[in-house]
Design an enzyme around this catalytic site. Structure first.
Site, PDB file in Angstrom:
ATOM      1  N   ASP A   1     -32.189  38.934  10.294  1.00 50.78           N
ATOM      2  CA  ASP A   1     -31.464  37.684  10.525  1.00 50.78           C
ATOM      3  C   ASP A   1     -30.932  37.191   9.186  1.00 50.78           C
ATOM      4  O   ASP A   1     -31.703  36.960   8.248  1.00 50.78           O
ATOM      5  CB  ASP A   1     -32.406  36.646  11.133  1.00 50.78           C
ATOM      6  CG  ASP A   1     -31.679  35.427  11.667  1.00 50.78           C
ATOM      7  OD1 ASP A   1     -30.633  35.049  11.086  1.00 50.78           O
ATOM      8  OD2 ASP A   1     -32.143  34.849  12.665  1.00 50.78           O
TER       9      ASP A   1
ATOM     10  N   LYS B   1     -26.052  30.099   6.953  1.00 51.21           N
ATOM     11  CA  LYS B   1     -25.795  28.783   6.368  1.00 51.21           C
ATOM     12  C   LYS B   1     -26.606  28.618   5.088  1.00 51.21           C
ATOM     13  O   LYS B   1     -27.790  28.930   5.049  1.00 51.21           O
ATOM     14  CB  LYS B   1     -26.144  27.679   7.367  1.00 51.21           C
ATOM     15  CG  LYS B   1     -25.258  27.680   8.608  1.00 51.21           C
ATOM     16  CD  LYS B   1     -25.635  26.552   9.552  1.00 51.21           C
ATOM     17  CE  LYS B   1     -24.740  26.552  10.793  1.00 51.21           C
ATOM     18  NZ  LYS B   1     -25.099  25.480  11.754  1.00 51.21           N
TER      19      LYS B   1
ATOM     20  N   THR C   1     -27.696  51.349  15.007  1.00 50.20           N
ATOM     21  CA  THR C   1     -28.368  50.383  15.865  1.00 50.20           C
ATOM     22  C   THR C   1     -27.317  49.600  16.639  1.00 50.20           C
ATOM     23  O   THR C   1     -26.132  49.613  16.290  1.00 50.20           O
ATOM     24  CB  THR C   1     -29.221  49.381  15.050  1.00 50.20           C
ATOM     25  OG1 THR C   1     -28.349  48.526  14.291  1.00 50.20           O
ATOM     26  CG2 THR C   1     -30.167  50.113  14.100  1.00 50.20           C
TER      27      THR C   1
END
Length: 230
Positions: A135, A139, A209
């Site tokens: 992940d 931000k 993936t």
């Protein structure tokens, strides 16, 4: 949103549950996970003892997502033990389904925060650690949530054997730069790249993936970094 569904532990932020699992996938988690899950209270000094088959070394994949890479590696390397970490139930169920379908006996799983597992592993016990398309927390105010940090690199270094690789892949330029900055200032790692193709091309045997395929469709390019444990 309940505390159980969304919580932070060590390095894990996020929702563990998404859409309800199909009955078959839910049954896999209920029936198969207890047998395959690494028990942090009983981690052996020799990680090979976690597996019912002989293994010459043990590797760790942090956040295996849909398990495409984990299952490919375990199939191609039956004499290597693999520990896969995935806290999200959908990905965990895919991993369990693949293990059952392929009859793999060289895979163990952990379904919680990877830092807990890293802290429980014996020193210098892993032959490789992979962190693939994690992940990115794009931000700026969320960058502190990224798995790569000085503290977590220290955890990885403690668990890796000398000379062993830590591999990182991402399609997010800011996360690649972030990882390079942290790893290159670490006293425990050196970047192995000698030329641009060393990080712009996937590693030999790379199966791809689903996340990588999505990134390519959206015009983003993967970067494949390798750091050696000093």
């Amino acid at each position: 949103m309940s505390d159980e569904a969304m919580r932070y532990e060590g390095s894990f932020f996020g929702r563990r549950r998404g859409k309800p699992l199909r009955a078959g996938r839910a049954a896999l988690i209920a029936d198969d996970l207890p047998e395959l899950k690494v028990d942090l209270a009983a981690v052996p000094d020799d990680l090979g003892a976690l597996f019912p088959v002989p293994v010459r070394e043990v590797r760790l994949e942090i956040g295996f997502g849909g398990a495409e890479h984990l299952l490919h590696e375990a199939t191609q390397n039956p004499d290597v033990g693999f520990i896969g970490v995935e806290p999200f139930l959908a990905g965990l169920a895919k991993g369990l389904a693949g293990i059952e379908r392929l009859g793999l006996r060289n895979v163990r799983l952990y379904d919680d925060d990877a830092t807990q597992l890293l802290d429980a592993l014996p020193e210098a016990s892993l032959a490789r650690v992979d962190l693939l398309y994690p992940d990115p927390w794009p931000k700026t105010r969320h960058w502190k949530r990224r798995f790569v940090s000085d503290q977590n690199l220290g955890r990885i270094a403690r668990a890796l054997k000398a000379g062993a690789p830590f591999r990182f892949a991402s399609d997010i330029d800011t996360y690649v730069a972030w990882t390079l900055e942290h790893a290159r200032r670490s006293p425990d790692f050196e970047w192995t790249a000698a030329k641009a193709d060393d990080w712009r091309r996937p590693w030999a045997g790379w199966p791809g993936t689903r996340y990588e395929a999505k990134a390519i469709r959206e015009g983003r390019r993967g970067n494949y970094l390798v750091f050696r444990r000093l």
